[in-house]
Design a protein around this motif. Structure first.
Motif, PDB file in Angstrom:
ATOM      1  N   ALA A 138       0.833  -1.202   0.000  1.00 27.69           N
ATOM      2  CA  ALA A 138       0.000   0.000   0.000  1.00 27.69           C
ATOM      3  C   ALA A 138       0.870   1.256   0.000  1.00 27.69           C
ATOM      4  CB  ALA A 138      -0.938  -0.010   1.209  1.00 27.69           C
ATOM      5  N   GLY A 139       1.931   1.255   0.798  1.00 23.37           N
ATOM      6  CA  GLY A 139       2.826   2.410   0.856  1.00 23.37           C
ATOM      7  C   GLY A 139       3.552   2.629  -0.469  1.00 23.37           C
ATOM      8  N   VAL A 140       3.953   1.531  -1.100  1.00 25.14           N
ATOM      9  CA  VAL A 140       4.635   1.644  -2.395  1.00 25.14           C
ATOM     10  C   VAL A 140       3.666   2.229  -3.427  1.00 25.14           C
ATOM     11  CG1 VAL A 140       5.677   0.335  -4.293  1.00 25.14           C
ATOM     12  CG2 VAL A 140       6.302  -0.196  -1.932  1.00 25.14           C
ATOM     13  N   MET A 141       2.424   1.753  -3.392  1.00 25.93           N
ATOM     14  CA  MET A 141       1.438   2.267  -4.359  1.00 25.93           C
ATOM     15  C   MET A 141       1.137   3.742  -4.083  1.00 25.93           C
ATOM     16  SD  MET A 141      -0.096   1.648  -7.068  1.00 25.93           S
ATOM     17  CE  MET A 141      -0.644   0.014  -7.571  1.00 25.93           C
ATOM     18  N   ARG A 142       1.052   4.111  -2.811  1.00 30.95           N
ATOM     19  CA  ARG A 142       0.842   5.530  -2.496  1.00 30.95           C
ATOM     20  C   ARG A 142       1.979   6.367  -3.065  1.00 30.95           C
ATOM     21  NH1 ARG A 142       3.555   8.376  -0.143  1.00 30.95           N
ATOM     22  NH2 ARG A 142       4.520   6.868   1.282  1.00 30.95           N
ATOM     23  N   ALA A 143       3.204   5.889  -2.894  1.00 34.27           N
ATOM     24  CA  ALA A 143       4.361   6.632  -3.402  1.00 34.27           C
ATOM     25  C   ALA A 143       4.330   6.692  -4.937  1.00 34.27           C
ATOM     26  CB  ALA A 143       5.654   5.974  -2.927  1.00 34.27           C
ATOM     27  N   TYR A 144       3.926   5.588  -5.563  1.00 33.96           N
ATOM     28  CA  TYR A 144       3.832   5.534  -7.038  1.00 33.96           C
ATOM     29  C   TYR A 144       2.860   6.621  -7.524  1.00 33.96           C
ATOM     30  CZ  TYR A 144       2.606   3.592 -11.658  1.00 33.96           C
ATOM     31  OH  TYR A 144       2.364   3.423 -13.002  1.00 33.96           O
ATOM     32  N   ILE A 145       1.736   6.732  -6.815  1.00 34.93           N
ATOM     33  CA  ILE A 145       0.723   7.728  -7.220  1.00 34.93           C
ATOM     34  C   ILE A 145       1.226   9.144  -6.888  1.00 34.93           C
ATOM     35  CG2 ILE A 145      -1.631   8.546  -6.807  1.00 34.93           C
ATOM     36  CD1 ILE A 145      -2.300   5.558  -6.022  1.00 34.93           C
ATOM     37  N   GLU A 146       1.724   9.318  -5.661  1.00 32.71           N
ATOM     38  CA  GLU A 146       2.139  10.653  -5.200  1.00 32.71           C
ATOM     39  C   GLU A 146       3.241  11.239  -6.081  1.00 32.71           C
ATOM     40  OE1 GLU A 146       2.717  10.809  -0.963  1.00 32.71           O
ATOM     41  OE2 GLU A 146       3.914  12.641  -1.101  1.00 32.71           O
ATOM     42  N   HIS A 147       4.176  10.411  -6.501  1.00 31.45           N
ATOM     43  CA  HIS A 147       5.307  10.913  -7.303  1.00 31.45           C
ATOM     44  C   HIS A 147       5.098  10.710  -8.801  1.00 31.45           C
ATOM     45  CE1 HIS A 147       7.342  11.568  -3.535  1.00 31.45           C
ATOM     46  NE2 HIS A 147       7.029  10.340  -3.190  1.00 31.45           N
ATOM     47  N   ARG A 148       3.874  10.352  -9.185  1.00 32.31           N
ATOM     48  CA  ARG A 148       3.500  10.189 -10.594  1.00 32.31           C
ATOM     49  C   ARG A 148       4.505   9.329 -11.346  1.00 32.31           C
ATOM     50  NH1 ARG A 148      -0.152  14.632 -11.832  1.00 32.31           N
ATOM     51  NH2 ARG A 148       0.278  14.217 -14.023  1.00 32.31           N
ATOM     52  N   LEU A 149       4.883   8.204 -10.708  1.00 28.61           N
ATOM     53  CA  LEU A 149       5.880   7.342 -11.357  1.00 28.61           C
ATOM     54  C   LEU A 149       5.345   6.743 -12.651  1.00 28.61           C
ATOM     55  CD1 LEU A 149       7.433   5.508  -8.244  1.00 28.61           C
ATOM     56  CD2 LEU A 149       8.161   7.616  -9.353  1.00 28.61           C
ATOM     57  N   GLY A 150       4.001   6.658 -12.766  1.00 26.75           N
ATOM     58  CA  GLY A 150       3.393   6.127 -13.982  1.00 26.75           C
ATOM     59  C   GLY A 150       3.647   7.009 -15.195  1.00 26.75           C
ATOM     60  N   ASP A 151       3.909   8.314 -14.955  1.00 25.08           N
ATOM     61  CA  ASP A 151       4.133   9.231 -16.075  1.00 25.08           C
ATOM     62  C   ASP A 151       5.385   8.876 -16.866  1.00 25.08           C
ATOM     63  OD1 ASP A 151       1.942  10.447 -15.118  1.00 25.08           O
ATOM     64  OD2 ASP A 151       2.885  12.362 -14.582  1.00 25.08           O
ATOM     65  N   LYS A 152       6.281   8.107 -16.259  1.00 23.96           N
ATOM     66  CA  LYS A 152       7.492   7.718 -16.977  1.00 23.96           C
ATOM     67  C   LYS A 152       7.166   6.783 -18.140  1.00 23.96           C
ATOM     68  CE  LYS A 152      10.199   7.712 -12.684  1.00 23.96           C
ATOM     69  NZ  LYS A 152      11.202   8.748 -12.700  1.00 23.96           N
ATOM     70  N   GLY A 153       6.005   6.124 -18.051  1.00 26.04           N
ATOM     71  CA  GLY A 153       5.573   5.258 -19.152  1.00 26.04           C
ATOM     72  C   GLY A 153       6.241   3.896 -19.181  1.00 26.04           C
ATOM     73  N   THR A 154       7.082   3.622 -18.191  1.00 30.63           N
ATOM     74  CA  THR A 154       7.759   2.314 -18.135  1.00 30.63           C
ATOM     75  C   THR A 154       7.278   1.542 -16.915  1.00 30.63           C
ATOM     76  OG1 THR A 154       9.520   3.359 -16.880  1.00 30.63           O
ATOM     77  CG2 THR A 154       9.886   3.116 -19.254  1.00 30.63           C
ATOM     78  N   LEU A 155       7.672   0.278 -16.847  1.00 26.52           N
ATOM     79  CA  LEU A 155       7.349  -0.501 -15.658  1.00 26.52           C
ATOM     80  C   LEU A 155       8.236  -0.047 -14.517  1.00 26.52           C
ATOM     81  CD1 LEU A 155       7.119  -4.132 -17.099  1.00 26.52           C
ATOM     82  CD2 LEU A 155       5.229  -2.653 -16.380  1.00 26.52           C
ATOM     83  N   GLN A 156       7.655   0.112 -13.342  1.00 24.10           N
ATOM     84  CA  GLN A 156       8.434   0.407 -12.147  1.00 24.10           C
ATOM     85  C   GLN A 156       8.676  -0.913 -11.423  1.00 24.10           C
ATOM     86  OE1 GLN A 156       9.530   3.690 -11.374  1.00 24.10           O
ATOM     87  NE2 GLN A 156       8.862   3.740 -13.511  1.00 24.10           N
ATOM     88  N   LYS A 157       9.939  -1.305 -11.348  1.00 24.06           N
ATOM     89  CA  LYS A 157      10.277  -2.558 -10.643  1.00 24.06           C
ATOM     90  C   LYS A 157      10.955  -2.145  -9.345  1.00 24.06           C
ATOM     91  CE  LYS A 157      11.463  -5.940 -13.678  1.00 24.06           C
ATOM     92  NZ  LYS A 157      12.320  -6.539 -14.744  1.00 24.06           N
ATOM     93  N   LEU A 158      10.200  -2.240  -8.253  1.00 18.93           N
ATOM     94  CA  LEU A 158      10.631  -1.655  -6.981  1.00 18.93           C
ATOM     95  C   LEU A 158      10.734  -2.721  -5.907  1.00 18.93           C
ATOM     96  CD1 LEU A 158       8.113   1.313  -7.151  1.00 18.93           C
ATOM     97  CD2 LEU A 158      10.544   1.406  -7.705  1.00 18.93           C
ATOM     98  N   TYR A 159      11.719  -2.566  -5.023  1.00 17.75           N
ATOM     99  CA  TYR A 159      11.768  -3.470  -3.874  1.00 17.75           C
ATOM    100  C   TYR A 159      12.035  -2.691  -2.603  1.00 17.75           C
ATOM    101  CZ  TYR A 159      16.918  -3.520  -3.375  1.00 17.75           C
ATOM    102  OH  TYR A 159      18.232  -3.170  -3.145  1.00 17.75           O
ATOM    103  N   CYS A 160      11.635  -3.257  -1.473  1.00 15.26           N
ATOM    104  CA  CYS A 160      11.961  -2.642  -0.187  1.00 15.26           C
ATOM    105  C   CYS A 160      12.120  -3.711   0.878  1.00 15.26           C
ATOM    106  CB  CYS A 160      10.910  -1.612   0.225  1.00 15.26           C
ATOM    107  SG  CYS A 160       9.232  -2.141   0.061  1.00 15.26           S
ATOM    108  N   MET A 161      12.838  -3.352   1.912  1.00 18.63           N
ATOM    109  CA  MET A 161      13.063  -4.281   3.030  1.00 18.63           C
ATOM    110  C   MET A 161      12.848  -3.502   4.318  1.00 18.63           C
ATOM    111  SD  MET A 161      16.680  -6.058   2.126  1.00 18.63           S
ATOM    112  CE  MET A 161      16.986  -6.808   0.529  1.00 18.63           C
ATOM    113  N   GLY A 162      12.202  -4.114   5.286  1.00 16.88           N
ATOM    114  CA  GLY A 162      12.078  -3.394   6.553  1.00 16.88           C
ATOM    115  C   GLY A 162      11.000  -3.954   7.450  1.00 16.88           C
ATOM    116  N   PRO A 163      10.855  -3.338   8.642  1.00 14.27           N
ATOM    117  CA  PRO A 163       9.909  -3.845   9.635  1.00 14.27           C
ATOM    118  C   PRO A 163       8.457  -3.531   9.293  1.00 14.27           C
ATOM    119  CG  PRO A 163      10.976  -1.871  10.451  1.00 14.27           C
ATOM    120  CD  PRO A 163      11.615  -2.167   9.129  1.00 14.27           C
ATOM    121  N   GLN A 164       7.587  -4.452   9.662  1.00 15.83           N
ATOM    122  CA  GLN A 164       6.130  -4.287   9.543  1.00 15.83           C
ATOM    123  C   GLN A 164       5.554  -4.595  10.915  1.00 15.83           C
ATOM    124  OE1 GLN A 164       5.339  -3.333   6.444  1.00 15.83           O
ATOM    125  NE2 GLN A 164       7.326  -3.914   5.582  1.00 15.83           N
ATOM    126  N   PHE A 165       4.330  -4.143  11.168  1.00 14.83           N
ATOM    127  CA  PHE A 165       3.765  -4.257  12.522  1.00 14.83           C
ATOM    128  C   PHE A 165       2.321  -4.758  12.469  1.00 14.83           C
ATOM    129  CE2 PHE A 165       6.919  -1.009  12.122  1.00 14.83           C
ATOM    130  CZ  PHE A 165       7.754  -1.217  13.213  1.00 14.83           C
TER     131      PHE A 165
END
Ligand code: ATP
Ligand code: MG
Length: 476
Positions: A138-165
């Motif tokens: 959900a956080g990655v998708m929020r960031a994708y929308i907030e930073h308009r990563l879709g405007d680049k027109g390419t696939l965004q291949k993203l990874y992250c590591m960290g704590p969840q609660f």
């Protein structure tokens, strides 16, 4: 849970999941401050309590952390080969992000989130409900929308590591703070984000990842939960089938049968399982495009030789999934057998008011991955190569200088102290797991060559300074 922000520290009052839980104050930023009546008792009278890690959280200590780091390094290397890049999102987000994406009726949102009302500090701020992230998509998708990563027109291949609660009942492989390794492919449909090739690429990548970190005997379970239209028809079929039997089921299922019948399939209550087994299967409700999509994913997995089995009951615990869903399990984990889970989420962006941005991703439970590796006897004790032992008064500076040079030449080294006798230096070197002990005495410094003993074989040789690093690196 209630909470506030005092003296710049976010504090939450955990009201406890069950009777057995002591109500205590949870600091989401680790600082030792008195925040509640319970904690302030710590400083009164003689009865000082020892502070311990909060229920469901744990300290990761060496040598376990060596294994964690080795796994993470391998995973980062693999992600780079698949052209994934790291994204780091905040650990807390607006509560709505999770209720709108993960879903109100899911266990995560309805009972597991650490949420607090965050007071405004200034007139310019508004009070808002915040939540420690229970998952990362959900956080990655929020960031994708907030930073308009879709405007680049390419696939965004993203990874992250960290704590969840998640406020779950703690047990082996299930914690309230746990760690995930997430990867997501998101993009506009024009970039191929809907293609079944993406699903197969992600699944093949996970299979390779598990092989490369050394996990043996994993199993892939696969399903398709269809698209939004299929789900309307399937949910209706489930409602109809549940009507005559739902009164025999657990309270959660009775609620879900009304609000979100698909979630009934997620129920873990043993008595409910025979009823669930007889419910209609999702495969009968997939429309033609979804059926073809799923068939194409399977054909590609067959082509690359990734084995899987179909599990029609697997709907996964989050509402945003569409079409392909999957879980990788491992026998060494006992009851919490899922090492990772994931799936496609074609409508997630729109549910957060974003553009059309189909995607697929997964989250590895890193705690469980490590437990599974350890169940196979995996350890990662990194031995220090040299224990530099200063011998006699005034030798500390020489030892520090030699250690500095060796470390800069790529040799890992520890240093003793000139006050130690030789026997103590040997004991400490062996206890610390060093491969070699290097003696730094007046004679050695003057001659520019050092007595080096291999602690495993007992062999001792004189090594000129210029050859020392190579000598220490060569032997195993
Ligand atoms: P489970 O059915 O085991 O509760 P889940 O469906 O809730 O898992 P996801 O939300 O899909 O899990 O998370 C992906 C992975 O994260 C899981 O497969 C698991 O390995 C790990 N995971 C989830 N919850 C926890 C937890 N409380 N403690 C440790 N690992 C967890
Ligand atoms: Mg869960």
């Amino acid at each position: 849970m209630t909470g506030n922000c005092r003296n710049g520290i976010f504090t939450t009052e955990d009201t406890g999941l069950t009777e057995e839980n002591r109500i205590h104050s949870v600091l989401s930023v680790s600082s030792v401050v008195k925040t509640s009546a319970a904690n302030s008792k710590l400083e009164t009278g003689n009865s000082k309590l020892m502070l311990k890690a909060v229920r469901g959280t744990r300290d990761l200590l060496p040598p376990d952390t060596d294994l964690w780091n080795r796994v993470e390094a391998k995973v980062r290397d693999l992600f780079a080969r698949y052209n994934f890049h790291e994204i780091r999102t905040p650990i807390f987000e607006d509560t709505q992000l999770f209720s709108r994406s993960v879903g109100e009726d899911t266990d995560i949102v309805s009972k597991e989130m650490f949420t607090w009302e965050d007071k405004a500090r200034a007139q310019s701020e508004k009070a808002q409900s915040l939540t420690l992230r229970p998952e990362n998509t959900a956080g990655v998708m929020r960031a994708y929308i907030e930073h308009r990563l879709g405007d680049k027109g390419t696939l965004q291949k993203l990874y992250c590591m960290g704590p969840q609660f998640r406020r779950e009942r703690p047990q082996k492989g299930r914690y309230r703070q746990f760690y995930q390794i997430d990867a997501e492919i998101i993009g506009p449909p024009s970039a191929g984000s809907e293609s079944p090739l993406r699903d197969a690429e992600v699944l093949e990548m996970v299979a390779t990842l598990l092989d490369e970190v050394g996990l043996h005997g994993w199993q892939l379970q696969l399903n398709s939960v269809g698209c939004a239209e299929d789900r309307v028809r399937y949910n209706q079929a489930l409602r109809d089938a549940l009507k005559p039997v739902v009164h025999q089921m657990c309270a959660d299922c009775q609620r879900r049968a009304e609000t979100n019948p698909l979630r009934v399939l997620d129920c873990k209550v043993p008595e409910d399982q025979p009823i669930i087994e007889k419910l209609p299967k999702i495969s009968q409700y997939l429309d033609e495009p979804c059926r073809e999509h799923f068939a194409a994913v399977r054909t590609m997995l067959d082509a690359v030789g990734v084995p899987y089995s179909i599990n029609e009951r697997m709907v996964r615990g989050l509402d945003y999934y569409t079409r392909t869903t999957f879980e990788f399990t491992h026998g060494g984990l006992g009851a919490q057998s899922a090492v990772l889970g994931g799936g496609r989420y074609d409508g997630l962006s729109e549910s957060l008011d974003g553009p059309k941005a189909p995607g697929i991703g997964f989250a590895i439970g890193e705690d469980r991955l490590i437990l599974a590796l350890q169940s196979q006897g995996e350890t990662a004790v990194e031995k220090v190569q040299a224990y530099v032992a200063p011998l006699g008064a005034g030798m500390n500076p020489h030892a520090l200088k030699l250690a500095r040079e060796l470390r800069r030449e790529g040799v890992s080294a520890d240093i003793g102290d000139e006050s130690f006798r030789l026997k103590k230096s040997f004991e400490l070197a062996e206890k610390g797991g060093a491969r070699f002990i290097v003696i730094v005495g007046e004679n050695e410094v003057a001659a520019g060559q050092f007595a080096v003993k291999n602690l495993a074989s007992g062999e001792q040789v004189q090594v000129p300074r210029a050859e020392l690093a190579a000598h220490l690196k060569a032997a195993k």
